[in-house]
Enzyme design. Structure first.
Site, PDB file in Angstrom:
ATOM      1  N   SER A 141     -15.738  25.650   4.137  1.00 15.53           N
ATOM      2  CA  SER A 141     -16.381  25.570   2.825  1.00 15.53           C
ATOM      3  C   SER A 141     -15.345  25.270   1.740  1.00 15.53           C
ATOM      4  CB  SER A 141     -17.164  26.865   2.564  1.00 15.53           C
ATOM      5  OG  SER A 141     -18.093  26.700   1.517  1.00 15.53           O
TER       6      SER A 141
ATOM      7  N   HIS B 136     -24.521  27.574   7.312  1.00 18.02           N
ATOM      8  CA  HIS B 136     -23.220  27.336   6.689  1.00 18.02           C
ATOM      9  C   HIS B 136     -22.129  28.263   7.242  1.00 18.02           C
ATOM     10  CE1 HIS B 136     -20.490  25.846   3.708  1.00 18.02           C
ATOM     11  NE2 HIS B 136     -20.399  26.987   3.066  1.00 18.02           N
TER      12      HIS B 136
END
Length: 258
Positions: free
Chosen positions: A90, A238
């Site tokens: 990320s 994610h």
């Protein structure tokens, strides 16, 4: 809070082995990717930093990717590591990308977990709002904080992840995160990575159910990384490294040993 300009970090493995710097995402810390570091530590010297304004690293009003990439290079210099691998998830993936743009000759190869080089719109708005609205003066235990956060964040796993940033002091609870700086710089954190070219091997690992890395990001990926491959971990979002750690760790290890 550290007052040094060097990132707080932990190392695993022997420093005579090839080095890999492993960078966590927004709201995280050096422990987030420790599972993969433990697996790699037999053959690699693993360096796990807390990014600026996270964990026990220094606080700063600046959160540009250029500055955060410089932090990684400064850490490598302090550890006397000339060339190294990179792994980032990320925001950590974007820091790793920016480091590739800034010092391509120093990066042997890189892995970016569920992130592209592009700008993102408001993906963490709800989390930022929930953390900002937490009345920390009313928090007498983690349970109190969890109860407050539950009003805005329904997923228990995400709340537990965020509450790792809460620490007990002699004067009650406080954030380890520099929440003010994260809020102030949120647009910069959501921004695209600098233009540039890195021709070394890179692996993008995508969460099958995540929209952080999709077809629409392909052009931005190709414009910066000419030697990129993509692997998908189906059935993950994610937080793919936490959802299917064994598969994630295996993809990382296989790529590094190719």
């Amino acid at each position: 809070m550290a007052d040094s300009s060097l990132l707080n970090h932990e190392t695993l493995g022997t420093d005579t082995n090839p080095a890999i710097i492993i960078i966590h995402g927004l709201f995280g810390d050096k422990d987030n990717l420790k599972s993969v570091a433990r697996e790699l530590s037999e053959n690699y010297f693993c360096i796990l930093p807390d990014a600026r304004n996270h964990g026990d690293s220094f606080h700063s009003d600046t959160m540009t990717y250029a500055a955060m990439a410089e932090d990684i290079l400064n850490l490598a210099n302090a550890l006397e590591i000339e060339q190294f691998y990179l792994l980032g998830h990320s925001m950590g993936g974007k820091i790793a990308m920016e480091t590739c743009m800034k010092a391509p000759d120093r990066i042997k190869a890189a892995i970016f977990a569920d992130i592209s080089p592009t700008a993102y719109e408001g993906t963490h708005d709800s989390i930022m709002e929930a953390l900002s609205s937490l009345n920390i003066s009313q928090v007498k235990s983690r349970g109190d904080a969890d109860k407050q956060l539950a009003e805005k964040i329904s997923e228990k796993g995400i709340r537990q992840f965020l509450l790792k940033n809460l620490q007990k002091t002699d004067n009650g609870y406080q954030w380890r995160l520099n929440l003010d700086a994260l809020k102030h710089n949120y647009q910069l954190i959501s921004a695209a990575v600098s233009k540039g070219q890195y021709s070394g091997p890179v692996l993008f690992i995508k969460g099958g159910n995540s929209n952080y890395l999709t077809e629409k990001h392909q052009q931005e990926v190709r414009s910066r990384f000419s030697n990129a491959s993509v692997k998908v971990i189906e059935g993950t979002g994610h937080w793919l490294h936490a959802e299917k750690p064994r598969l994630f760790n295996r993809l990382v290890t296989e790529f590094l040993t190719e």
